[in-house]
Design a protein around this motif. Structure first.
Motif, PDB file in Angstrom:
ATOM      1  N   TYR A  48     -13.665   3.420  -1.225  1.00  0.00           N
ATOM      2  CA  TYR A  48     -14.901   3.991  -1.119  1.00  0.00           C
ATOM      3  C   TYR A  48     -15.893   3.265  -1.279  1.00  0.00           C
ATOM      4  CZ  TYR A  48     -12.188   8.234  -1.687  1.00  0.00           C
ATOM      5  OH  TYR A  48     -11.296   9.215  -1.761  1.00  0.00           O
ATOM      6  N   GLU A  63       2.339  -0.952  -4.722  1.00  0.00           N
ATOM      7  CA  GLU A  63       1.258  -0.306  -4.729  1.00  0.00           C
ATOM      8  C   GLU A  63       0.299  -0.880  -5.905  1.00  0.00           C
ATOM      9  OE1 GLU A  63      -0.566   2.265  -3.084  1.00  0.00           O
ATOM     10  OE2 GLU A  63      -1.922   1.821  -4.997  1.00  0.00           O
ATOM     11  N   ARG A  64      -0.952  -1.114  -5.650  1.00  0.00           N
ATOM     12  CA  ARG A  64      -1.886  -1.532  -6.716  1.00  0.00           C
ATOM     13  C   ARG A  64      -2.262  -0.538  -7.939  1.00  0.00           C
ATOM     14  NH1 ARG A  64      -7.736  -2.160  -3.799  1.00  0.00           N
ATOM     15  NH2 ARG A  64      -7.573   0.029  -3.224  1.00  0.00           N
ATOM     16  N   VAL A  71      -1.452  -6.646  -4.367  1.00  0.00           N
ATOM     17  CA  VAL A  71      -0.929  -7.719  -3.662  1.00  0.00           C
ATOM     18  C   VAL A  71      -2.284  -8.599  -3.530  1.00  0.00           C
ATOM     19  CG1 VAL A  71      -0.096  -8.872  -1.667  1.00  0.00           C
ATOM     20  CG2 VAL A  71       1.057  -7.069  -2.641  1.00  0.00           C
ATOM     21  N   GLN A 125     -14.471  19.174   1.845  1.00  0.00           N
ATOM     22  CA  GLN A 125     -13.328  19.653   0.930  1.00  0.00           C
ATOM     23  C   GLN A 125     -13.451  19.663  -0.494  1.00  0.00           C
ATOM     24  OE1 GLN A 125      -9.637  17.317   1.447  1.00  0.00           O
ATOM     25  NE2 GLN A 125      -9.453  17.992   3.353  1.00  0.00           N
ATOM     26  N   THR A 142      -2.940  -1.022   3.551  1.00  0.00           N
ATOM     27  CA  THR A 142      -3.828  -0.839   2.305  1.00  0.00           C
ATOM     28  C   THR A 142      -4.863   0.011   2.537  1.00  0.00           C
ATOM     29  OG1 THR A 142      -4.855  -2.798   3.176  1.00  0.00           O
ATOM     30  CG2 THR A 142      -3.048  -3.364   1.634  1.00  0.00           C
ATOM     31  N   GLY A 159      -2.811   6.848  -2.293  1.00  0.00           N
ATOM     32  CA  GLY A 159      -3.976   6.569  -1.564  1.00  0.00           C
ATOM     33  C   GLY A 159      -4.905   7.520  -1.475  1.00  0.00           C
ATOM     34  N   GLN A 160      -5.809   7.658  -0.629  1.00  0.00           N
ATOM     35  CA  GLN A 160      -6.826   8.651  -0.527  1.00  0.00           C
ATOM     36  C   GLN A 160      -6.173  10.201  -0.443  1.00  0.00           C
ATOM     37  OE1 GLN A 160      -9.487   7.728   2.921  1.00  0.00           O
ATOM     38  NE2 GLN A 160      -8.011   6.058   3.245  1.00  0.00           N
ATOM     39  N   ARG A 205      -6.557   9.889   9.476  1.00  0.00           N
ATOM     40  CA  ARG A 205      -5.918  11.233   9.327  1.00  0.00           C
ATOM     41  C   ARG A 205      -4.569  10.874   8.620  1.00  0.00           C
ATOM     42  NH1 ARG A 205     -10.065  12.864   9.930  1.00  0.00           N
ATOM     43  NH2 ARG A 205     -10.829  14.336  11.294  1.00  0.00           N
ATOM     44  N   VAL A 206      -4.121  11.884   7.822  1.00  0.00           N
ATOM     45  CA  VAL A 206      -2.894  11.707   7.297  1.00  0.00           C
ATOM     46  C   VAL A 206      -1.475  11.634   8.294  1.00  0.00           C
ATOM     47  CG1 VAL A 206      -1.194  12.843   5.516  1.00  0.00           C
ATOM     48  CG2 VAL A 206      -3.668  13.067   5.117  1.00  0.00           C
ATOM     49  N   GLY A 245       0.916  -1.254  -0.009  1.00  0.00           N
ATOM     50  CA  GLY A 245       0.135  -0.057   0.077  1.00  0.00           C
ATOM     51  C   GLY A 245       0.954   1.132   0.018  1.00  0.00           C
ATOM     52  N   ASP A 301      -5.258   3.863   8.071  1.00  0.00           N
ATOM     53  CA  ASP A 301      -6.668   3.610   8.103  1.00  0.00           C
ATOM     54  C   ASP A 301      -7.086   1.991   8.035  1.00  0.00           C
ATOM     55  OD1 ASP A 301      -6.916   6.184   7.769  1.00  0.00           O
ATOM     56  OD2 ASP A 301      -7.982   6.452   6.243  1.00  0.00           O
ATOM     57  N   PRO A 327      -0.298   7.554   2.609  1.00  0.00           N
ATOM     58  CA  PRO A 327       0.592   7.953   3.690  1.00  0.00           C
ATOM     59  C   PRO A 327       1.215   7.068   4.449  1.00  0.00           C
ATOM     60  CG  PRO A 327      -1.502   9.150   3.350  1.00  0.00           C
ATOM     61  CD  PRO A 327      -1.589   8.074   2.461  1.00  0.00           C
ATOM     62  N   ALA A 328       0.622   6.046   4.993  1.00  0.00           N
ATOM     63  CA  ALA A 328       1.118   5.004   5.836  1.00  0.00           C
ATOM     64  C   ALA A 328       2.449   4.326   5.512  1.00  0.00           C
ATOM     65  CB  ALA A 328      -0.160   4.143   6.436  1.00  0.00           C
ATOM     66  N   ASN A 373      -4.313  20.280   7.551  1.00  0.00           N
ATOM     67  CA  ASN A 373      -3.922  20.303   8.807  1.00  0.00           C
ATOM     68  C   ASN A 373      -3.025  19.129   9.237  1.00  0.00           C
ATOM     69  OD1 ASN A 373      -5.003  17.617   8.156  1.00  0.00           O
ATOM     70  ND2 ASN A 373      -6.712  17.392   9.651  1.00  0.00           N
TER      71      ASN A 373
HETATM   72  C1  LIG Z   1     -10.677  13.438  -0.574  1.00  0.00           C
HETATM   73  C2  LIG Z   1     -10.143  13.058   0.697  1.00  0.00           C
HETATM   74  C3  LIG Z   1      -9.515  14.273   1.724  1.00  0.00           C
HETATM   75  C4  LIG Z   1      -9.010  13.985   2.722  1.00  0.00           C
HETATM   76  N1  LIG Z   1      -8.538  14.998   3.661  1.00  0.00           N
HETATM   77  C5  LIG Z   1      -7.896  14.768   4.559  1.00  0.00           C
HETATM   78  C6  LIG Z   1      -7.284  16.014   5.095  1.00  0.00           C
HETATM   79  O1  LIG Z   1      -7.371  17.109   4.857  1.00  0.00           O
HETATM   80  N2  LIG Z   1      -6.650  15.678   6.269  1.00  0.00           N
HETATM   81  C7  LIG Z   1      -6.414  14.457   6.879  1.00  0.00           C
HETATM   82  O2  LIG Z   1      -5.693  14.314   7.953  1.00  0.00           O
HETATM   83  N3  LIG Z   1      -6.950  13.341   6.438  1.00  0.00           N
HETATM   84  C8  LIG Z   1      -7.428  13.371   5.118  1.00  0.00           C
HETATM   85  N4  LIG Z   1      -8.318  12.566   4.625  1.00  0.00           N
HETATM   86  C9  LIG Z   1      -7.796  11.017   4.894  1.00  0.00           C
HETATM   87  C10 LIG Z   1      -6.520  10.323   4.813  1.00  0.00           C
HETATM   88  O3  LIG Z   1      -6.231  10.917   3.512  1.00  0.00           O
HETATM   89  C11 LIG Z   1      -6.295   9.203   5.182  1.00  0.00           C
HETATM   90  O4  LIG Z   1      -6.674   9.087   6.605  1.00  0.00           O
HETATM   91  C12 LIG Z   1      -5.221   8.890   4.744  1.00  0.00           C
HETATM   92  O5  LIG Z   1      -4.873   8.556   3.468  1.00  0.00           O
HETATM   93  C13 LIG Z   1      -4.816   6.989   5.193  1.00  0.00           C
HETATM   94  O6  LIG Z   1      -3.538   6.719   4.750  1.00  0.00           O
HETATM   95  P1  LIG Z   1      -3.373   5.113   4.528  1.00  0.00           P
HETATM   96  O7  LIG Z   1      -1.973   5.107   3.939  1.00  0.00           O
HETATM   97  O8  LIG Z   1      -3.474   4.362   5.902  1.00  0.00           O
HETATM   98  O9  LIG Z   1      -4.355   4.588   3.670  1.00  0.00           O
HETATM   99  P2  LIG Z   1      -4.813   5.029   2.008  1.00  0.00           P
HETATM  100  O10 LIG Z   1      -4.538   6.566   1.866  1.00  0.00           O
HETATM  101  O11 LIG Z   1      -6.497   4.435   1.839  1.00  0.00           O
HETATM  102  O12 LIG Z   1      -3.847   4.254   1.155  1.00  0.00           O
HETATM  103  C14 LIG Z   1      -3.804   2.881   0.924  1.00  0.00           C
HETATM  104  C15 LIG Z   1      -3.147   2.429  -0.514  1.00  0.00           C
HETATM  105  O13 LIG Z   1      -3.028   1.238  -0.294  1.00  0.00           O
HETATM  106  C16 LIG Z   1      -3.335   0.741  -1.661  1.00  0.00           C
HETATM  107  N5  LIG Z   1      -3.713  -0.754  -1.678  1.00  0.00           N
HETATM  108  C17 LIG Z   1      -4.900  -1.196  -1.047  1.00  0.00           C
HETATM  109  N6  LIG Z   1      -5.075  -2.696  -1.427  1.00  0.00           N
HETATM  110  C18 LIG Z   1      -3.716  -3.077  -2.132  1.00  0.00           C
HETATM  111  C19 LIG Z   1      -3.504  -4.217  -2.151  1.00  0.00           C
HETATM  112  N7  LIG Z   1      -3.844  -5.455  -1.996  1.00  0.00           N
HETATM  113  N8  LIG Z   1      -2.036  -4.178  -2.901  1.00  0.00           N
HETATM  114  C20 LIG Z   1      -1.461  -3.004  -3.157  1.00  0.00           C
HETATM  115  N9  LIG Z   1      -1.602  -1.840  -2.792  1.00  0.00           N
HETATM  116  C21 LIG Z   1      -3.201  -1.759  -1.977  1.00  0.00           C
HETATM  117  C22 LIG Z   1      -4.299   1.650  -2.140  1.00  0.00           C
HETATM  118  O14 LIG Z   1      -4.448   1.520  -3.725  1.00  0.00           O
HETATM  119  C23 LIG Z   1      -3.636   2.987  -1.661  1.00  0.00           C
HETATM  120  O15 LIG Z   1      -2.999   3.693  -2.410  1.00  0.00           O
HETATM  121  C24 LIG Z   1      -8.694  12.494   3.312  1.00  0.00           C
HETATM  122  C25 LIG Z   1      -9.320  11.575   2.569  1.00  0.00           C
HETATM  123  C26 LIG Z   1      -9.916  11.809   1.206  1.00  0.00           C
HETATM  124  C27 LIG Z   1     -10.588  10.451   0.664  1.00  0.00           C
END
Ligand SMILES: Cc1cc2nc3c(=O)[nH]c(=O)nc-3n(C[C@H](O)[C@H](O)[C@H](O)COP(=O)(O)OP(=O)(O)OC[C@H]3O[C@@H](n4cnc5c(N)ncnc54)[C@H](O)[C@@H]3O)c2cc1C
Length: 554
Positions: free
Chosen positions: A341, A258-259, A308, A385, A337, A264-265, A532-533, A235, A524, A238-239, A274
């Motif tokens: 939506y 990354e798929r 994956v 947003q 991951t 990501g989001q 959150r990011v 994935g 997430d 941000p994480a 923020n």
């Molecule tokens: C439009 C929008 C605006 C936002 N604005 C804010 C903000 O202003 N401030 C804030 O703090 N938070 C915001 N958020 C929330 C924040 O973006 C998320 O909390 C954060 O992106 C979570 O990060 P993550 O890495 O855990 O997961 P994600 O961002 O969901 O990333 C997961 C990644 O894993 C990949 N993946 C999934 N399954 C697989 C697999 N099997 N194999 C390979 N890759 C895979 C996905 O394609 C994705 O790229 C917002 C969210 C959205 C949707």
């Protein structure tokens, strides 16, 4: 290779003459121009098609008038379809000058040159100099980027553009109706049904490519450099990116899988207000680009378009298998991951996805919303947003909220921004119950929940933000999840203070460790995480500290 030098092309069926022209051209212009020589009209057209596909430009076409297969005029006429800005000259014998003069109208000829052209300093170069000057004034520039030709309203064309944009691959977009789009299709020998067409900077043509193919051909990494790592991160949100930066900077052999596209989001967020250190906010695209470069700088491998599909504990190795075959192993795995939506389950929405109905915010489509009626569904911060961002482009944005207000689900600063934006309307207590349109979204059916009435409204775009589910189906049976599918880690795995029955070690799982030792979760996707990011990035970093602790105890 002389890529991106503009071309001077000469065609003459007499090989001796053809070579002599090319030699004289090379002598004077070879430093700055690529001299291309052909011995027939069809051969010259083939060369022009290749030049077009590589994104290079042609400054001057110099064609012999009398050629058996295709006359110089016929050649120039067809060449104009591919390079309308190239200047055109005919090489003629004295007897043909009348015909050449008449041709000035047919192919808008710039000049005709009499054979022989000796001495070139007097008879050839002054003409060429003026043609090159004219061409320069027209401002034709080589295209060094990937080029995409597609239909304005095509879900696949959108997917290709979105994928390139989210992976920071520069590209130029042409619709099939635009002259440059039509020229590229013609150069590739295709018609408007073969779309989307992607032409890579090397001039390769990909018709309706899969993201895997596209990623590999536009220069994104898709294959691991080795088959064993200290840590595999699944994935690229941000994480995952946070984990990659910390792991690689601390000397761990790291690969991130990354798929789709990294970010990501967060990569879809128009403005993250923020996140620490960005007092004026930062777009998700920029944040992703910086994080990706930072991870690479420290030596992390980042593979794109590699989903994956399976994970296995094989002795002390943790092995992940790609959805499209192949596997990679490591001492540890960080699952990052995130979430996907929820789909809008109403008639018409599936068919119109990518054709006006979008999940999340697509920066690629935002500019298309100019002067259109745009709807956003959802009452959370991401919907808010998106509404504020889209209002900069659209005629009007209507935010559709099922609840009877925004206060419980949206941050106060966003509610205030929405109130202060004159072209945003908020409709609470409203639900989308249908979407309709031909090649693109045209109408939405909206239900007033309290009154039970349904109204049909004209709509060009609908952006959906109605919650999300974790991307963990593929982990079913291997690692413990909560009833909603989020990954359980650390203390959440202990039931009444007891470790899970299959847990093999005489210590408790570390804070972000899952029900299998050496497999960690961050962001997430983790049960009870803060969505959150900043917390996703923080958890990515923390997971790597725990990876170190795990490796030290091995
Ligand atoms: C439009 C929008 C605006 C936002 N604005 C804010 C903000 O202003 N401030 C804030 O703090 N938070 C915001 N958020 C929330 C924040 O973006 C998320 O909390 C954060 O992106 C979570 O990060 P993550 O890495 O855990 O997961 P994600 O961002 O969901 O990333 C997961 C990644 O894993 C990949 N993946 C999934 N399954 C697989 C697999 N099997 N194999 C390979 N890759 C895979 C996905 O394609 C994705 O790229 C917002 C969210 C959205 C949707």
């Amino acid at each position: 290779m002389e890529a991106n030098k503009p071309v001077l092309l000469t065609v003459d069926d007499d090989p001796g003459v053809s070579r002599a022209v090319a030699r004289d051209l090379r002598r004077r212009y070879g430093q700055d121009y690529r001299i291309v020589r052909a011995e027939s009209g069809p051969q010259a057209l083939e060369a022009l098609r290749e030049i077009k596909l590589r994104g290079d430009t042609v400054a001057v076409l110099l064609a012999d008038y009398r050629m058996p297969e295709m006359s110089g005029l016929e050649f120039l006429e067809q060449a104009m379809d591919l390079f309308p800005l190239a200047r055109r000259a005919l090489l003629t014998a004295y007897a043909d000058t009348d015909a050449a003069i008449q041709a000035i109208n047919v192919v808008d000829l710039d000049h005709y040159l009499l054979k022989p052209w000796d001495p070139p300093d007097e008879k050839l170069y002054p003409v060429l100099d003026s043609l090159i000057e004219l061409w320069h004034d027209a401002g034709d520039k080589p295209v060094t980027e990937t080029q995409v030709v597609g239909h304005r309203w095509s879900a696949r064309s959108f997917e290709v553009r979105d994928f390139l944009a989210r992976n920071s691959v520069p590209y130029r977009w042409f619709t099939v109706e635009q002259p440059d789009g039509a020229r590229l299709l013609e150069a590739a020998g295709l018609d408007a049904t073969s779309i989307p067409l992607v032409v890579t900077p090397a001039g390769d043509c990909l018709v309706d490519p899969s993201v895997e193919d596209l990623a590999a051909r536009v220069g994104l990494s898709t294959t691991p450099g080795t088959d064993f790592y200290d840590t595999v991160i699944v994935g690229g949100g941000p994480a995952g990116l946070g984990a990659a930066v910390y792991a690689a900077s601390e000397g761990l052999r790291t690969v991130l899988l990354e798929r789709r596209a990294t970010g990501g989001q967060a990569g879809q967020s128009s403005r993250i207000e923020n996140y620490l250190g960005f007092p004026d906010g930062v777009s998700g695209g920029q944040l992703t680009d910086r994080a990706r470069r930072q991870a690479r700088k420290f030596g992390a491998e980042i593979l794109t378009a590699r989903g994956v599909a399976a994970l296995e504990a094989r002795g002390s190795s943790r092995v992940v298998r790609f959805a499209d075959g192949g596997e990679v192993a490591a001492h540890t795995v960080v699952l990052a991951t995130g979430v996907d939506y929820h789909r809008l389950e109403v008639p018409g929405a599936d068919r119109l996805t990518g054709l006006g109905v979008f999940y999340g915010l697509s920066a690629t489509e935002a500019s298309s919303c100019a002067e259109r009626e745009v709807y956003v569904v959802g009452g959370g911060n991401s919907a808010g947003q998106a509404a504020v961002f889209l209002a900069r482009h659209a005629r009007r944005v209507t935010l559709l909220v099922r609840a009877d207000g925004l206060e419980r689900s949206m941050s106060y600063y966003l509610i205030r921004q929405i109130r202060e934006t004159p072209n945003i309307e908020v409709r609470v207590g409203t639900q989308v119950v249908g979407a309709a349109g031909g090649e693109h979204l045209e109408r939405l059916s909206l239900c007033d929940i309290a009154a039970g009435t349904v109204e049909e409204v004209p709509a060009s775009f609908l952006f959906v933000f109605i919650g999300a589910a974790p991307c963990t189906d593929w982990l079913d049976g291997l690692i413990a999840r909560d009833p909603d599918g989020f990954l359980l880690t650390g203390a959440d795995l202990l039931v009444g203070g007891k470790r899970p029955t299959a847990w093999p070690l005489d210590r408790d799982p570390y804070h972000l460790e899952g029900s299998v030792p050496g497999i960690f979760a961050a962001g997430d996707v983790r049960a009870n995480s803060v969505k959150r990011v900043a917390s996703a990035v923080g958890e990515g970093a923390m997971a790597i500290q725990l990876v170190h602790r795990y490796l030290e105890a091995q």
